[in-house]
Enzyme design. Sequence first.
Site: not given
Ligand code: PLP
Length: 398
Positions: A126, A72, A216, A191
């Site tokens: 998101y 951790r 992603k 983001d």
């Molecule tokens: C999918 C997504 C998230 C969240 O991410 P996870 O890995 O699903 O927790 C945050 N921001 C954007 C732009 C996303 O497409």
Amino acid sequence: MPGYDEARIAPRALATEAVHAGRDDLARQGLHAPPIDLSTTYPSYDSRGEAARIDAFATTGAEPDGPPVYGRLGNPTVARFETALARLEGTEAAVAFASGMAALSAVLLVRASMGLRHVVAVRPLYGCSDHLLTAGLLGSEVTWTDPAGIEEALRPDTGLVMVESPANPTLAELDLRAVAHACGSVPLLADNTFATPVLQRPAEQGARLVLHSATKYLGGHGDVMAGVVACDEEFAGRLRQVRFATGGVLHPLAGYLLLRGLSTLPVRVRAASATAAELAGRLAADPRVARVHYPRIGGAMIAFEVHGDPHEVIAGVDLITPAVSLGSVDTLIQHPASISHRIVDADDRRGAGVSDRLLRMSVGLEDVEDLWADLDAALERAQGVTAGRGAPAAAVGH
Ligand SMILES: *Cc1c(COP(=O)(O)O)cnc(C)c1O
């Protein structure tokens, strides 16, 4: 990270960093592929030394010197991914988490622990990021505004300004430099999941925190869940302390897969973007399509609205997979109002430009003609279900 001498290495191009960053020590160790360290704990006969190392971590959050202590606190395989991502985003450090939402949660907890619970944010975000802020699940309070209203929305207890560009799911773009300026001394979190560092490096434009859902494009194959925050070393230390205390760590195997994913990130993003640009052009010229959103900076995401029933497009695809998420080697399509942004209140969602007709497509690495044939058939099906043809599409730039 132990054994590294990163400072010796001159700046290299993104494509080079993508395949070498986080791996600089391997050849000297007689290795080619990075090792996966699955240990949860590490032996040490020097408990006085361990006490000093844990005290140091509690003070600064810096990665402990010497061998790892406990899973951790940090893991060598995950650290390789963090080093590489920081290099690609042009930041001092990066801290990885079990998902994008775990990463965002850690940022909010860092600021809340400093008494800075107020967040200023720009829609759309998101869906779950919107939900986390709106519901105040972590004790934060949010003021939603447009980019021009950020400065006015700031309060003495504002701990964070949060934006996405291009935004999920409308692909709306912001002038990050102008937004960072409006934030003054309040950290801006951008983001960068949709653009990736291949198309945009928000830290260079003044964002203190760069968030990724690494699930992603960074992973890129639809088989890893992860999140990461790229930032300065001071903020990274606080994030590691929150990660240590709350436990949203990334599994080492995921760290390995993400490091591997980064090595092809520039090639994947550029190839998928070229296909997406071609498809966006065809959609914009198609009378069955009402609007197309494709970012100025490019990318592999397309948002579009059809004259027919969007649910029939989803039901009608064959090669394209009807699924939420994005950034994989294969093409995915989904209906944000039903899935990715369902959890956002319908009025807020529509107010942010997420119409009930909007479809979001993540273009993969398939042949463009095969993708178009599949889309064409799905559009025809949707058109057949709704009688009559609309006006030709208008391409909408942001
Ligand atoms: C999918 C997504 C998230 C969240 O991410 P996870 O890995 O699903 O927790 C945050 N921001 C954007 C732009 C996303 O497409």
